[in-house]
Each structure stands twice: as C-alpha cells, then as structure tokens.
Design a protein around this motif. Sequence first.
Motif, PDB file in Angstrom:
ATOM      1  N   LEU A 125       3.522   5.543  -2.086  1.00 49.25           N
ATOM      2  CA  LEU A 125       3.486   4.284  -2.850  1.00 49.25           C
ATOM      3  C   LEU A 125       2.383   3.395  -2.290  1.00 49.25           C
ATOM      4  N   PHE A 126       1.650   2.708  -3.147  1.00 47.21           N
ATOM      5  CA  PHE A 126       0.475   1.910  -2.749  1.00 47.21           C
ATOM      6  C   PHE A 126      -0.570   2.853  -2.124  1.00 47.21           C
ATOM      7  N   GLY A 127      -0.797   3.977  -2.800  1.00 46.76           N
ATOM      8  CA  GLY A 127      -1.533   5.107  -2.196  1.00 46.76           C
ATOM      9  C   GLY A 127      -3.019   4.901  -1.998  1.00 46.76           C
ATOM     10  N   TYR A 128      -3.593   3.866  -2.640  1.00 49.21           N
ATOM     11  CA  TYR A 128      -5.003   3.486  -2.436  1.00 49.21           C
ATOM     12  C   TYR A 128      -5.930   4.685  -2.683  1.00 49.21           C
ATOM     13  N   THR A 129      -6.851   5.004  -1.776  1.00 49.89           N
ATOM     14  CA  THR A 129      -7.841   6.054  -2.043  1.00 49.89           C
ATOM     15  C   THR A 129      -7.365   7.446  -1.632  1.00 49.89           C
ATOM     16  N   VAL A 146       1.076   6.858  -6.236  1.00 44.41           N
ATOM     17  CA  VAL A 146       1.214   5.689  -7.110  1.00 44.41           C
ATOM     18  C   VAL A 146       0.367   4.545  -6.590  1.00 44.41           C
ATOM     19  N   ASP A 147      -0.462   3.980  -7.471  1.00 42.63           N
ATOM     20  CA  ASP A 147      -1.210   2.769  -7.118  1.00 42.63           C
ATOM     21  C   ASP A 147      -1.450   1.979  -8.395  1.00 42.63           C
ATOM     22  N   ALA A 148      -1.481   0.653  -8.251  1.00 45.25           N
ATOM     23  CA  ALA A 148      -1.646  -0.210  -9.418  1.00 45.25           C
ATOM     24  C   ALA A 148      -3.082  -0.215  -9.935  1.00 45.25           C
ATOM     25  N   SER A 149      -4.020   0.191  -9.095  1.00 42.92           N
ATOM     26  CA  SER A 149      -5.427   0.043  -9.451  1.00 42.92           C
ATOM     27  C   SER A 149      -6.008   1.358  -9.968  1.00 42.92           C
ATOM     28  N   LYS A 150      -6.525   1.297 -11.211  1.00 41.28           N
ATOM     29  CA  LYS A 150      -7.124   2.475 -11.836  1.00 41.28           C
ATOM     30  C   LYS A 150      -8.303   2.952 -10.992  1.00 41.28           C
ATOM     31  N   VAL A 174      -1.140   5.449 -12.234  1.00 37.85           N
ATOM     32  CA  VAL A 174      -1.492   4.026 -12.167  1.00 37.85           C
ATOM     33  C   VAL A 174      -0.247   3.273 -12.613  1.00 37.85           C
ATOM     34  N   GLU A 175       0.540   2.813 -11.642  1.00 40.34           N
ATOM     35  CA  GLU A 175       1.829   2.185 -11.953  1.00 40.34           C
ATOM     36  C   GLU A 175       2.153   1.122 -10.917  1.00 40.34           C
ATOM     37  N   ASP A 176       3.089   0.263 -11.248  1.00 38.31           N
ATOM     38  CA  ASP A 176       3.627  -0.681 -10.271  1.00 38.31           C
ATOM     39  C   ASP A 176       4.587   0.090  -9.353  1.00 38.31           C
ATOM     40  N   ALA A 177       4.374  -0.046  -8.043  1.00 35.50           N
ATOM     41  CA  ALA A 177       5.127   0.772  -7.088  1.00 35.50           C
ATOM     42  C   ALA A 177       6.635   0.511  -7.180  1.00 35.50           C
ATOM     43  N   ALA A 178       7.022  -0.765  -7.218  1.00 35.60           N
ATOM     44  CA  ALA A 178       8.446  -1.102  -7.206  1.00 35.60           C
ATOM     45  C   ALA A 178       9.123  -0.650  -8.507  1.00 35.60           C
ATOM     46  N   LEU A 196       4.850   4.482   2.562  1.00 36.43           N
ATOM     47  CA  LEU A 196       4.667   3.169   1.914  1.00 36.43           C
ATOM     48  C   LEU A 196       3.696   2.346   2.735  1.00 36.43           C
ATOM     49  N   ASP A 197       2.609   1.913   2.113  1.00 38.21           N
ATOM     50  CA  ASP A 197       1.620   1.082   2.808  1.00 38.21           C
ATOM     51  C   ASP A 197       1.362  -0.166   1.963  1.00 38.21           C
ATOM     52  N   PRO A 198       2.382  -1.028   1.837  1.00 36.53           N
ATOM     53  CA  PRO A 198       2.261  -2.142   0.895  1.00 36.53           C
ATOM     54  C   PRO A 198       1.354  -3.260   1.400  1.00 36.53           C
ATOM     55  N   TYR A 201       0.311  -9.037  -0.606  1.00 37.32           N
ATOM     56  CA  TYR A 201       0.421  -9.523  -1.980  1.00 37.32           C
ATOM     57  C   TYR A 201      -0.354  -8.575  -2.884  1.00 37.32           C
ATOM     58  N   GLY A 202       0.195  -8.280  -4.039  1.00 36.68           N
ATOM     59  CA  GLY A 202      -0.537  -7.422  -4.969  1.00 36.68           C
ATOM     60  C   GLY A 202       0.009  -7.599  -6.367  1.00 36.68           C
ATOM     61  N   ARG A 203      -0.691  -6.967  -7.311  1.00 36.79           N
ATOM     62  CA  ARG A 203      -0.221  -7.028  -8.695  1.00 36.79           C
ATOM     63  C   ARG A 203      -0.187  -5.632  -9.293  1.00 36.79           C
ATOM     64  N   GLY A 204       0.861  -5.362 -10.055  1.00 34.57           N
ATOM     65  CA  GLY A 204       0.962  -4.097 -10.774  1.00 34.57           C
ATOM     66  C   GLY A 204      -0.004  -4.094 -11.945  1.00 34.57           C
ATOM     67  N   PRO A 205      -0.150  -2.951 -12.634  1.00 30.69           N
ATOM     68  CA  PRO A 205      -1.137  -2.836 -13.712  1.00 30.69           C
ATOM     69  C   PRO A 205      -0.863  -3.780 -14.872  1.00 30.69           C
ATOM     70  N   VAL A 238       3.123  -2.171   7.817  1.00 30.60           N
ATOM     71  CA  VAL A 238       2.972  -3.559   7.365  1.00 30.60           C
ATOM     72  C   VAL A 238       1.806  -4.194   8.116  1.00 30.60           C
ATOM     73  N   TYR A 239       0.863  -4.720   7.339  1.00 33.24           N
ATOM     74  CA  TYR A 239      -0.347  -5.334   7.892  1.00 33.24           C
ATOM     75  C   TYR A 239      -0.367  -6.830   7.647  1.00 33.24           C
ATOM     76  N   ALA A 240      -0.877  -7.562   8.613  1.00 29.53           N
ATOM     77  CA  ALA A 240      -1.300  -8.947   8.384  1.00 29.53           C
ATOM     78  C   ALA A 240      -0.215  -9.834   7.793  1.00 29.53           C
TER      79      ALA A 240
HETATM   80  C1  SAM Z   1      -3.205   0.461   0.688  1.00 24.98           C
HETATM   81  S1  SAM Z   1      -2.483  -1.040   0.263  1.00 24.98           S
HETATM   82  C2  SAM Z   1      -3.075  -2.151   1.426  1.00 24.98           C
HETATM   83  C3  SAM Z   1      -2.453  -1.952   2.687  1.00 24.98           C
HETATM   84  C4  SAM Z   1      -3.455  -2.177   3.682  1.00 24.98           C
HETATM   85  N1  SAM Z   1      -3.262  -1.352   4.799  1.00 24.98           N
HETATM   86  C5  SAM Z   1      -3.645  -3.650   4.015  1.00 24.98           C
HETATM   87  O1  SAM Z   1      -4.597  -3.910   4.706  1.00 24.98           O
HETATM   88  O2  SAM Z   1      -2.908  -4.515   3.556  1.00 24.98           O
HETATM   89  C6  SAM Z   1      -3.336  -1.643  -1.040  1.00 24.98           C
HETATM   90  C7  SAM Z   1      -3.091  -0.833  -2.288  1.00 24.98           C
HETATM   91  O3  SAM Z   1      -1.907  -1.285  -2.926  1.00 24.98           O
HETATM   92  C8  SAM Z   1      -2.168  -1.328  -4.311  1.00 24.98           C
HETATM   93  N2  SAM Z   1      -1.214  -2.245  -4.935  1.00 24.98           N
HETATM   94  C9  SAM Z   1      -1.147  -3.588  -4.856  1.00 24.98           C
HETATM   95  N3  SAM Z   1      -0.094  -4.063  -5.568  1.00 24.98           N
HETATM   96  C10 SAM Z   1       0.525  -2.982  -6.107  1.00 24.98           C
HETATM   97  C11 SAM Z   1       1.671  -2.794  -6.918  1.00 24.98           C
HETATM   98  N4  SAM Z   1       2.384  -3.836  -7.348  1.00 24.98           N
HETATM   99  N5  SAM Z   1       2.024  -1.528  -7.239  1.00 24.98           N
HETATM  100  C12 SAM Z   1       1.306  -0.474  -6.826  1.00 24.98           C
HETATM  101  N6  SAM Z   1       0.206  -0.590  -6.049  1.00 24.98           N
HETATM  102  C13 SAM Z   1      -0.180  -1.824  -5.693  1.00 24.98           C
HETATM  103  C14 SAM Z   1      -3.611  -1.787  -4.401  1.00 24.98           C
HETATM  104  O4  SAM Z   1      -4.188  -1.387  -5.626  1.00 24.98           O
HETATM  105  C15 SAM Z   1      -4.248  -1.059  -3.225  1.00 24.98           C
HETATM  106  O5  SAM Z   1      -4.809   0.181  -3.586  1.00 24.98           O
END
Ligand code: SAM
Length: 289
Positions: A125-129, A146-150, A174-178, A196-198, A201-205, A238-240
């Motif tokens: 979840l929040f799989g990034y690259t 799963v990641d929100a960003s195309k 490309v989906e909202d993780a939750a 899980l690497d959330p 703050y973020g936004r789903g698609p 969990v970061y920052a």
């Molecule tokens: C890998 S995490 C960031 C964690 C990172 N280690 C940090 O510095 O905070 C970021 C990813 O989460 C994705 N993301 C943000 N909000 C999301 C959501 N609601 N659902 C799914 N993915 C989301 C972003 O598109 C991004 O690719």
Amino acid sequence: MQLTTLIGEPWRDYALLDSGHGRKLERYGRHRFVRPEGQALWSPASDDWQADAEFVPGSDEEGGGQWKFARSVPRDGWELGWQDVRFIAQTTPFRHLGFFPDMAPVWAWMQGQLSDATAPECLNLFGYTGVGTLALASHGARMVHVDASKKSVEGARANARLSGLAEAPVRWLVEDAAKFAGREVRRGRRYDGILLDPPKYGRGPTGEVWRLEEHLPALIADCRRLLDAESRFLFLTVYAVRMSALAIGEMLRQAFADLPGTVEAGELAVREEARGLALPTAIFARWSR
Ligand SMILES: C[S@@+](CC[C@H](N)C(=O)[O-])C[C@H]1O[C@@H](n2cnc3c(N)ncnc32)[C@H](O)[C@@H]1O
C-alpha cells in the motif's frame, strides 16, 4: 516493548557518504547529492563535499526548495540496482531521488519472511515507484501494488520492465489505499504479507484525504483482517510525523493480539560510510509470525 534499530548498509549503487551540520552527502550510482537532513546534529567527517547537485530547501519546513546543479545530471533519470531489482533514480522536486534507500533492510527482511512460503501473495500500500513490490516479486511473490498516483504507478511499471519482471504476477492499481483495503476486507481476501509506507498527508485518485494520525489505526485494523494465522508479516514505516516508535508498536501489538507471532518496533537508519554512525530516517513497527 524493546526498541530495535534497523540499519541499512551501503551497497554498490547507494551509500550515505557523510553527514553533519544539518545536511547529508549521498552517492546514487555515479552521482553524488547533498540534501538537508534535520537529524544530522553532529559535525561532518569532511568539510569538502563534492556533489553533482544540492537540494536547497525553501523557507517552508515541509516543502518547497529546489535542486542547484554543479554538474549535469540526466534529468530523466539513470538506472540503479538493488539485488536483482533495477529502477530509475531521478532528482525530484520533493527533495528525494525517486526511491527510498533506507528501505533496503525492509526489502531484505520481507524476502526472509517469505523464504519458505509457496506462491505467497503480498500487498504493497502506498507503493510509490515499486522497489518494495519488485523486491518481493523477484522472489516469487504474487503482488498487489496500490498507489494513488498514476505517474508513480507508471514509474513502478517501468521499473518492473527494467528488472525483467514485466510479466511477473503483479496487479498495478491506481487506487486510494484505505478504500482499497476496506474493499478487500469486504471481499474476504487474505494476504501473506503487507507493506505500508504511508505519507503524513496524501490524496487518493478521486480526492480521498489521507491523514496519517487520523486514519492509520483504521487502516491497520483492516490490514489485520487481511492477514491470518498462516500469514507471514506486516511492515509499517512512518516518516516525518510526531509519533513515537513505541506508539506505533503498541498500536500494532493491540491490533495483532489475537494472532500468533511477534510485534517489534524501532527506528530505521542508514549507516554512514565515513564513520559508521547510524543516521535515523523513520520509525517502524512490524508483525511477523
Ligand atoms: C511512498 S509514500 C511516502 C512515504 C515516504 N517514505 C515519505 O517520505 O513520506 C508516498 C506514496 O503514497 C501515495 N499516496 C498518497 N496518498 C495516497 C492514498 N490516499 N492512497 C494511495 N496512495 C497514496 C503517493 O502517491 C506516493 O506515491
């Protein structure tokens, strides 16, 4: 709960070379970069840092700032590797290089948890690259990424092609993780492992808001429902965020109280090559059977 430090050692394509005075010097393949680093409270080993570029932060603590290039760096990235996984490193406006090298010990630990599993299926979840996804796919796991960003998912798929894993059994979503986790619970699905690497703050698609402090406990509860006594692991970073490793560890321990296995928590860190000191980067909590 005893806290653990999980330290990433330098590898061929990445090293933390030196750190101090609020900055760090890192090598990403043949390029070197200086980035701000609030945890580097000490003095650096050397006063003479040679780098291809430095990220100079803006006045805003949380964001802003830009790269200042001393030498030319391929703007569309260059290839790096970790074990069998190949991926693109790139200077991004978010001060990082398109993947998180401090996750290397996490990738290795997850591979270890699956070592005797047959055809395991894992969720990122929040799989990034996608380096975490590919680290497990390269060890034979079926993956749901799963990641929100195309754009991130496209980058992850490009990394899969570079890694020779274009045909590997990975669902790229490309989906909202939750929302996705909730849907999987309703479908009665189960996984062998969850990463899980959330972000904070973020936004789903479709604009779904993710606020870590607010939404993490419910997501962990859903993840617990997606795992059972035969599952192998859950790894949360969990970061920052103003949150302690103990707090996320106790949250996980409560959520996993009815499963066999162990919950651990602590800090993720990277070994500095110059002096061997450990620079902390994140906190983590993990469950393993
Ligand atoms: C890998 S995490 C960031 C964690 C990172 N280690 C940090 O510095 O905070 C970021 C990813 O989460 C994705 N993301 C943000 N909000 C999301 C959501 N609601 N659902 C799914 N993915 C989301 C972003 O598109 C991004 O690719």
